[in-house]
Design a protein around this motif. Structure first.
Motif, mmCIF file in Angstrom:
data_model
loop_
_atom_site.group_PDB
_atom_site.id
_atom_site.type_symbol
_atom_site.label_atom_id
_atom_site.label_comp_id
_atom_site.label_asym_id
_atom_site.label_seq_id
_atom_site.Cartn_x
_atom_site.Cartn_y
_atom_site.Cartn_z
ATOM 1 N N TRP A 154 -27.125 -11.783 -23.381
ATOM 2 C CA TRP A 154 -25.776 -11.319 -23.034
ATOM 3 C C TRP A 154 -25.706 -9.810 -22.852
ATOM 4 O O TRP A 154 -24.613 -9.274 -22.641
ATOM 5 N N ASP A 155 -26.838 -9.140 -22.954
ATOM 6 C CA ASP A 155 -26.902 -7.690 -22.759
ATOM 7 C C ASP A 155 -25.915 -6.975 -23.680
ATOM 8 O O ASP A 155 -25.052 -6.207 -23.256
ATOM 9 N N MET A 156 -26.058 -7.252 -24.976
ATOM 10 C CA MET A 156 -25.147 -6.654 -25.950
ATOM 11 C C MET A 156 -25.938 -6.211 -27.177
ATOM 12 O O MET A 156 -27.103 -6.597 -27.370
ATOM 13 N N ASP A 157 -25.313 -5.397 -27.986
ATOM 14 C CA ASP A 157 -25.911 -4.935 -29.232
ATOM 15 C C ASP A 157 -26.081 -6.121 -30.171
ATOM 16 O O ASP A 157 -25.119 -6.854 -30.451
ATOM 17 N N ARG A 158 -27.266 -6.336 -30.675
ATOM 18 C CA ARG A 158 -27.535 -7.486 -31.539
ATOM 19 C C ARG A 158 -27.005 -7.284 -32.955
ATOM 20 O O ARG A 158 -26.834 -8.239 -33.712
ATOM 21 N N ARG A 159 -26.734 -6.042 -33.348
ATOM 22 C CA ARG A 159 -26.419 -5.751 -34.746
ATOM 23 C C ARG A 159 -25.127 -6.398 -35.251
ATOM 24 O O ARG A 159 -25.114 -6.910 -36.389
ATOM 25 N N PRO A 160 -24.028 -6.411 -34.470
ATOM 26 C CA PRO A 160 -22.823 -7.082 -34.988
ATOM 27 C C PRO A 160 -23.034 -8.564 -35.278
ATOM 28 O O PRO A 160 -22.568 -9.070 -36.305
ATOM 29 N N LEU A 161 -23.731 -9.277 -34.391
ATOM 30 C CA LEU A 161 -23.985 -10.698 -34.627
ATOM 31 C C LEU A 161 -24.877 -10.886 -35.836
ATOM 32 O O LEU A 161 -24.631 -11.772 -36.660
ATOM 33 N N HIS A 162 -25.897 -10.068 -35.968
ATOM 34 C CA HIS A 162 -26.795 -10.161 -37.121
ATOM 35 C C HIS A 162 -26.019 -9.964 -38.416
ATOM 36 O O HIS A 162 -26.160 -10.731 -39.376
ATOM 37 N N ALA A 163 -25.159 -8.937 -38.447
ATOM 38 C CA ALA A 163 -24.373 -8.664 -39.646
ATOM 39 C C ALA A 163 -23.391 -9.793 -39.932
ATOM 40 O O ALA A 163 -23.192 -10.189 -41.088
ATOM 41 N N PHE A 164 -22.776 -10.340 -38.875
ATOM 42 C CA PHE A 164 -21.806 -11.423 -39.039
ATOM 43 C C PHE A 164 -22.469 -12.666 -39.623
ATOM 44 O O PHE A 164 -21.976 -13.248 -40.594
ATOM 45 N N LEU A 165 -23.582 -13.090 -39.021
ATOM 46 C CA LEU A 165 -24.252 -14.300 -39.499
ATOM 47 C C LEU A 165 -24.764 -14.123 -40.916
ATOM 48 O O LEU A 165 -24.614 -15.020 -41.764
ATOM 49 N N THR A 166 -25.354 -12.979 -41.201
ATOM 50 C CA THR A 166 -25.864 -12.718 -42.550
ATOM 51 C C THR A 166 -24.740 -12.759 -43.568
ATOM 52 O O THR A 166 -24.854 -13.368 -44.633
ATOM 53 N N GLY A 167 -23.611 -12.124 -43.229
ATOM 54 C CA GLY A 167 -22.476 -12.105 -44.143
ATOM 55 C C GLY A 167 -21.879 -13.480 -44.368
ATOM 56 O O GLY A 167 -21.532 -13.838 -45.496
ATOM 57 N N GLN A 168 -21.760 -14.274 -43.295
ATOM 58 C CA GLN A 168 -21.198 -15.614 -43.426
ATOM 59 C C GLN A 168 -22.077 -16.519 -44.268
ATOM 60 O O GLN A 168 -21.582 -17.293 -45.091
ATOM 61 N N ILE A 213 -32.630 -15.238 -38.656
ATOM 62 C CA ILE A 213 -31.332 -14.741 -38.208
ATOM 63 C C ILE A 213 -31.514 -13.541 -37.282
ATOM 64 O O ILE A 213 -30.840 -13.428 -36.245
ATOM 65 N N ARG A 214 -32.405 -12.658 -37.635
ATOM 66 C CA ARG A 214 -32.653 -11.485 -36.786
ATOM 67 C C ARG A 214 -33.169 -11.897 -35.419
ATOM 68 O O ARG A 214 -32.747 -11.351 -34.389
ATOM 69 N N ARG A 215 -34.049 -12.883 -35.363
ATOM 70 C CA ARG A 215 -34.615 -13.325 -34.086
ATOM 71 C C ARG A 215 -33.541 -13.974 -33.208
ATOM 72 O O ARG A 215 -33.546 -13.807 -31.985
ATOM 73 N N ILE A 216 -32.612 -14.707 -33.826
ATOM 74 C CA ILE A 216 -31.503 -15.284 -33.060
ATOM 75 C C ILE A 216 -30.631 -14.184 -32.484
ATOM 76 O O ILE A 216 -30.247 -14.217 -31.308
ATOM 77 N N ALA A 217 -30.298 -13.187 -33.308
ATOM 78 C CA ALA A 217 -29.469 -12.080 -32.833
ATOM 79 C C ALA A 217 -30.157 -11.322 -31.702
ATOM 80 O O ALA A 217 -29.514 -10.909 -30.730
ATOM 81 N N GLU A 218 -31.458 -11.149 -31.803
ATOM 82 C CA GLU A 218 -32.197 -10.466 -30.743
ATOM 83 C C GLU A 218 -32.175 -11.274 -29.449
ATOM 84 O O GLU A 218 -32.010 -10.718 -28.356
ATOM 85 N N MET A 219 -32.328 -12.592 -29.554
ATOM 86 C CA MET A 219 -32.292 -13.443 -28.366
ATOM 87 C C MET A 219 -30.930 -13.379 -27.692
ATOM 88 O O MET A 219 -30.823 -13.169 -26.479
ATOM 89 N N GLU A 220 -29.858 -13.553 -28.480
ATOM 90 C CA GLU A 220 -28.523 -13.543 -27.895
ATOM 91 C C GLU A 220 -28.170 -12.160 -27.346
ATOM 92 O O GLU A 220 -27.502 -12.041 -26.312
ATOM 93 N N GLY A 221 -28.615 -11.108 -28.035
ATOM 94 C CA GLY A 221 -28.371 -9.767 -27.533
ATOM 95 C C GLY A 221 -29.018 -9.539 -26.180
ATOM 96 O O GLY A 221 -28.431 -8.921 -25.289
ATOM 97 N N ALA A 222 -30.234 -10.074 -26.010
ATOM 98 C CA ALA A 222 -30.937 -9.921 -24.736
ATOM 99 C C ALA A 222 -30.279 -10.745 -23.635
ATOM 100 O O ALA A 222 -30.124 -10.281 -22.504
#
Length: 199
Positions: A81-95, A70-79
């Motif tokens: 889309w040039d955005m902070d990866r932390r919200p996506l990481h937290a969202f996916l983990t929580g879901q 999950i962290r690696r996916i968030a890092e890829m998408e963050g890179a």
């Protein structure tokens, strides 16, 4: 709702083209909501889309439900889309923690590198399943990975009894989604409101 790097939590909503009242968009803007790009809501038959995923040589597809995937996916998408990866990481983990059977996160990898990822959102007992995400790193675009992820998610949806798939498509992704059989059903515009942090 997603997190904010500034500490405030923005509220989000969506207005569809058929929503009432007719001036809903004007009312949302008057209340301080800011519209995002209008998307096309596409619908497809899961059975027609559930073909055998065809991946480029050297690319493997697998389902991810835990760290470090999950962290690696968030890092890829963050890179990408040039955005902070932390919200996506937290969202996916929580879901995944809240309903592990109702969210399928798929990743495509080449030589151990995450080159694409996408999600399937399932509703228990529902006949519709939602396609979310769908990000491919630029060097791997145009090689069929995105379409393979559509097919793989359609197969998962069918296995869970969902007969239809729906997706809010951007202008860039809509043509790719229409080729295998998705058809437009409506439009949708996301609206975001962020509370002031001033006191």
């Amino acid at each position: 709702m997603t997190g904010s790097p500034h500490g405030a939590r923005p509220s989000s909503g969506r207005s569809a083209g058929h929503d009432r009242p007719a001036d809903l968009g004007d009312r949302l803007r008057a209340a301080g909501f800011v519209p995002g790009p209008t998307q096309t809501v596409l619908i497809g038959h899961a059975a027609d889309l559930a073909t055998e995923p065809r991946l480029p040589e050297g690319v493997v597809l697998r389902r991810v439900a835990a760290e470090p995937g999950i962290r690696r996916i968030a890092e890829m998408e963050g890179a990408v889309w040039d955005m902070d990866r932390r919200p996506l990481h937290a969202f996916l983990t929580g879901q995944i923690e809240a309903a592990p059977d109702d969210l399928a996160v798929l990743v495509a990898e080449a030589d151990g590198e995450v080159v694409s990822a996408a999600r399937l959102v399932l509703t228990p007992g529902g006949t519709f399943a939602g396609l979310r995400g769908g990000t491919t790193v630029p060097p791997w675009r145009g090689r069929g990975i995105y379409r393979a992820l559509i097919a793989a998610r359609a197969r998962l949806a069918l296995a869970r009894g969902a007969a239809h798939l729906h997706v809010d498509a951007s202008r860039a992704s809509a043509p790719t989604l229409r080729r295998p059989g998705f058809r437009p059903a409506a439009t949708a515009t996301p609206y975001m409101w962020k509370p002031s942090t001033q006191r």
